[in-house]
Design an enzyme around this catalytic site. Structure first.
Site, PDB file in Angstrom:
ATOM      1  N   ASP A   1     -11.310   1.994  13.000  1.00 36.14           N
ATOM      2  CA  ASP A   1     -10.393   3.122  13.133  1.00 36.14           C
ATOM      3  C   ASP A   1     -10.340   4.209  11.915  1.00 36.14           C
ATOM      4  OD1 ASP A   1      -8.764   4.996  14.462  1.00 36.14           O
ATOM      5  OD2 ASP A   1      -7.100   3.800  14.042  1.00 36.14           O
TER       6      ASP A   1
ATOM      7  N   LEU B   1       0.856  -1.177  -0.174  1.00 39.93           N
ATOM      8  CA  LEU B   1       0.094   0.030  -0.164  1.00 39.93           C
ATOM      9  C   LEU B   1       0.876   1.351   0.104  1.00 39.93           C
ATOM     10  CD1 LEU B   1      -2.919  -0.942   2.385  1.00 39.93           C
ATOM     11  CD2 LEU B   1      -2.966  -0.496   0.072  1.00 39.93           C
TER      12      LEU B   1
END
Length: 712
Positions: A521, A473
Site C-alpha cells: 500500500d 512515528l
C-alpha cells in the site's frame, strides 16, 4: 643610419630566399633540406630533421613549432629509411597526384598512394593547424593525409580507428629509442580477437598491457582538464562494426597529445607553459602489476590504494608468496545448488572473454548460471542501435584483471558456498535420526506450534526495529508527503532527495532486512517526512513478510489503493517485490509532475498519470511532465532520468520492472545506461478482465481505497 636599415632589409630578404616558411607545397615548389612548412597558426612545422647531434641520419617529419626547447616530433614519413645526405633529398608532388620523397640519385625514399587518375598537376599539400599534412585537389578533395598514417602520436581531431569492418587498420608504433624514430618493439592497437571492445599495447607479438574493456555505447566522452570556457576530453564513437577514438581540445587549453613511448607506456600529456615541459594526465600501464597478466590467473592488480599490488579474487588464495602463479580456489567449485555468484564492483574485467550479443541482464545471468563451465560474467547495457547490450562470459582462467577507483564493471564471480566441516556432516544426521526416534507426536506438535509463535514474534520484532510503532512515528514526523505536497511547494532538490529516500527504504524492505517485506500500500499519504524532509515509509497494516525461499504469493482478497496497485495484483491477486516497484513508479511520477495518479480535471484527454507520462515520453516531450513550479530550476538530466525510471517501474509485466537495487543504482549513477520503457498496459485499450476489475472497484463504496484486510 639609412644605410644600416637597407643592409638589414637585404639580409632578411636573403634569408627568406633560402627558407620557405609558408604552409603549402605545390608541384612547382618542392621541399628541400633548407625549406620548412609552418601551419598558419604557427603551432606545427614540417621539414627535415636529425634526432641527435651526430647528424648522420635525417628524416622528413612534423613537430611542434610553437614550444621552446627540444624538438617534439609527432609524425615521421621515412622512419625506417633515413636520409644520409640531406642536401640530396627532395619532397615533390608529381603529375600523378603523388608526394614522393626522393634523393638526387633518383631513389624513392617514401611516397604516398593515390587513386586519382587525372588532375595531379593541380594537386597541392598543406600543413593544417591541427598538425595534419594533407594532399588535396583544388576542389578540396583530400587525396591523402598523415592522420591516416600515424607513427607514435595521436593529435587532437585525429580519428584513431580501433576497428573497421572487424579489422584492425591503425596502429601506433613507438620509436626504437629516445633518439631513434625507427619502428620499435612496442605498438598499440585494437584487439583483433575482440573488435571494438578493447585495445592493447604489444611487445612484439605478445600482449604487454591492456585497457579497460569498452561497454559498446554509441558515444562516450571522458573529460580530463577544463576551465570556465574550455575542455579537454577523449571521445569514443561506436558505429556498430566501426569504432574510433578522438582527442578534442577546445580553445583556451594547452597543446595535448597521446604518445606511445619507446618504453611501452601509452601517455596522455599536455604542455605546461610554466614548467616548459609535458605534464602527464594519465598513462597505461599504471604500475608494474598493471602489465598484462602479471598477477597470474584469478588475481588482480589493485589500483585503489597508494601502492598498487596484486590481490586474490574473493574466494581465492595465493599459490605462492609473490603471486607469480596467481591464486587458487579456497573451496573446489562444483556445479550444483551450492554454487553462488558474488559481485565485484569497479573491476577491469579479465581478458579472454566470450562476447554474447543481444542479451538482457537476466538473460546474461541465465547464460552463465546454466552453464557449469561458466565461472564469471559481466554485463553492460550500451543502448547502441545495432546491439543494445554487452554480455561477457568466462569459461577459463581469469587473467589480467584489475580494480580501479572511479570506473569499471561489476564482475559476477561463481564461488562454492562454504559448507560445515566433515565431522559436523557426520554428527548432524546421527543426531537428527536419534531425535526423530525419541520424539513423540505430542512433542512434534508442540514444536510446530512454538515455531509458528516464534515466526510471529520475529515478524513483529523486525517491524519494530525499523519502523517503530504508529504512535512514535506520528510523534516524530510533523506531516505525510501528501500533506506536505498539498501545503508547500517543494523545490526539485528536495523532491529528488525524497525520491531516493523512498527507494532506499523499499530496498531495505525487499533486500537488506532479514526477511523480505512487501508493503502492498505504498502511496503519498503513507510516506512520512521529518523536519529535514527525510522520508520514512509507514502504515504496515497490509504488509506481508516472505520467507527466504519465497518470492511471490497470491490472494483472493485484493488490498491497497486504486491507481497504485500493479495489474497482476488487481486482476489475479498476485503480488511480489515487483508490486511495490510498480507503486514506487506511480509515486515517483506524482512527485515529478505534482499531479495525482488520476487527475482528469487538470489535463484534457488525461485518463491517468501513467497514460499522460507515456504519451509525453513517446512524443519526446517528457519535460512537459515536470511540475511548473520547479521546471525552471531543476536539473533536466535528473528529471528525465527519474521519468525514465518511473516508466520502467510501471511496466505491465513484473519481469520488465527493475529490482529496487537497480532503481537505486540508476538514481545515484548518471552514467548507468537504462533500457527503453515499453508502452504500459494502461495506455492500451483495456481487455475485459482489466475493465471488469476497474468497474468492480468503481462500484465499491470507496473506489479510491480498497481496504478489505486479509488474514495472515
Amino acid at each position: 643610419m639609412a644605410k644600416h636599415y637597407i643592409i638589414l632589409i637585404f639580409f632578411l630578404l636573403l634569408i627568406s630566399s633560402f627558407c620557405k616558411s609558408d604552409d603549402q607545397l605545390t608541384r612547382t615548389k618542392p621541399l628541400t633540406d633548407h625549406d620548412i612548412l609552418i601551419s598558419k597558426d604557427g603551432d606545427f612545422a614540417l621539414g627535415f630533421f636529425s634526432p641527435d647531434s651526430s647528424n648522420k641520419s635525417f628524416y622528413l617529419g612534423i613537430w611542434y613549432h610553437s614550444i621552446p626547447g627540444a624538438r617534439t616530433v609527432v609524425w615521421v614519413a621515412n622512419r625506417d629509411d633515413p636520409i644520409t645526405t640531406p642536401s640530396s633529398a627532395k619532397l615533390a608532388i608529381t603529375n600523378g597526384s603523388q608526394m614522393i620523397l626522393s634523393s638526387s640519385e633518383g631513389r624513392n625514399i617514401w611516397a604516398t598512394t593515390s587513386n586519382i587518375a587525372t588532375g595531379g598537376a593541380e594537386a597541392y599539400a598543406v600543413l593544417l593547424n591541427t598538425g595534419n599534412f594533407v594532399l588535396r585537389l583544388p576542389n578540396t578533395t583530400d587525396i591523402w593525409q598523415s592522420f591516416d598514417h600515424p607513427t607514435d602520436t595521436i593529435l587532437p581531431t585525429m580519428k584513431f580507428w580501433m576497428n573497421y569492418k572487424a579489422q584492425v587498420i591503425m596502429r601506433l608504433v613507438a620509436w626504437k629509442g629516445p633518439d631513434d624514430p625507427s619502428s620499435g618493439d612496442f605498438s598499440c592497437s585494437g584487439d583483433p580477437s575482440s573488435p571494438g571492445l578493447q585495445w592493447l599495447i604489444w611487445h612484439g607479438t605478445m600482449a604487454y598491457a591492456r585497457g579497460t574493456t569498452l561497454n559498446g555505447v554509441s558515444v562516450t566522452s571522458s573529460p580530463y582538464l577544463s576551465n570556465a570556457s574550455s575542455v579537454l576530453y577523449v571521445t569514443g564513437v561506436n558505429l556498430g562494426d566501426e569504432f574510433y577514438f578522438m582527442l578534442t581540445v577546445s580553445n583556451g587549453l594547452p597543446l595535448a597529445r597521446v604518445t606511445l613511448d619507446y618504453t611501452g607506456v601509452l601517455g596522455f600529456t599536455s604542455w605546461n607553459n610554466h614548467s616548459s615541459s609535458w605534464s602527464v594526465i594519465s598513462e597505461n600501464p599504471k604500475a608494474p602489476c598493471d602489465l598484462y597478466a602479471s598477477c597470474g590467473p584469478f588475481s588482480y592488480c589493485d589500483l585503489t590504494g597508494t601502492a598498487p599490488k596484486c590481490q586474490c579474487l574473493d574466494g581465492f588464495e595465493p599459490n605462492d608468496f609473490n603471486f607469480s602463479r596467481g591464486c587458487r580456489r579456497t573451496l573446489e567449485l562444483k556445479c550444483d545448488k551450492q554454487s553462488r555468484f558474488v559481485t565485484l564492483p569497479r573491476m577491469k574485467v579479465p581478458d579472454k572473454f566470450l562476447h554474447i550479443k543481444n542479451r538482457s541482464f537476466d538473460e546474461c545471468t541465465a547464460e552463465c548460471t546454466g552453464n557449469c563451465s561458466c565461472i564469471a560474467y559481466a554485463y553492460a547495457n550500451a543502448g547502441a542501435a545495432t546491439d543494445s547490450s554487452r554480455c561477457l562470459v568466462w569459461t577459463g582462467d581469469l587473467v589480467d584483471t584489475g580494480k580501479t577507483v572511479n570506473y569499471g564493471d561489476n564482475l559476477y564471480l561463481r564461488l562454492t558456498v562454504d559448507k560445515k566441516s566433515s565431522a559436523i556432516k557426520i554428527v548432524l544426521p546421527i543426531v537428527a535420526c536419534l531425535l526423530l526416534l525419541t520424539c513423540i507426536a505430542l512433542v512434534c506438535f508442540c514444536k510446530y506450534r512454538a515455531g509458528k509463535r516464534r515466526k510471529k514474534e520475529i515478524e513483529k520484532k523486525m517491524m519494530l526495529e525499523y519502523f517503530s510503532t504508529s504512535n512514535e512515528l506520528e510523534g516524530r514526523f510533523w506531516k505525510s508527503l501528501q500533506d506536505v505536497a498539498r501545503k508547500y511547494e517543494l523545490d526539485w532538490s528536495t523532491r529528488f532527495k525524497v525520491i531516493k529516500g523512498i527507494a532506499r527504504g523499499l530496498l531495505y524492505l525487499h533486500q537488506d532486512s532479514r526477511l523480505t517485506i512487501i508493503h502492498r500500500d505504498l502511496k503519498a499519504s503513507n510516506i512520512l517526512l521529518d523536519k529535514e524532509m527525510i522520508p520514512k515509509i509507514s502504515d504496515f497494516g497490509m504488509a506481508r513478510i516472505f520467507d527466504a525461499n519465497q518470492n511471490q504469493a497470491n490472494t483472493i482478497r485484493v488490498v491497497g489503493t486504486y491507481g497504485y496497485m500493479s495489474p497482476e495484483y488487481v486482476i489475479g491477486g498476485a503480488f511480489s517485490t515487483k508490486s511495490d516497484t510498480y507503486s514506487f513508479g506511480v509515486l515517483l511520477l506524482e512527485i515529478v509532475s505534482g499531479l495525482k495518479i488520476s487527475s482528469p480535471q487538470l489535463i484534457p484527454n488525461f485518463s491517468s498519470l501513467i497514460t499522460y507520462a507515456w504519451r509525453l515520453w513517446d512524443d519526446k516531450k517528457a519535460t512537459e511532465l515536470v511540475d511548473s513550479s520547479v521546471v525552471d530550476s531543476c536539473k533536466i538530466h535528473e528529471v528525465l532520468r527519474c521519468i525514465h525510471v518511473g516508466l520502467l517501474c510501471v511496466q505491465d509485466r513484473p519481469d520488465d520492472r527493475p529490482l529496487m537495487s537497480s532503481v537505486m543504482f540508476a538514481l545515484e549513477n548518471e552514467s548507468a545506461v537504462l533500457p527503453a520503457p515499453k508502452q504500459p498496459v494502461y495506455f492500451s485499450p483495456f481487455n475485459y478482465k482489466v475493465g471488469e476489475a476497474r468497474e468492480n472497484m468503481e462500484n465499491s463504496a470507496n473506489p479510491m481505497s480498497i481496504t478489505t484486510l486479509e488474514g495472515r
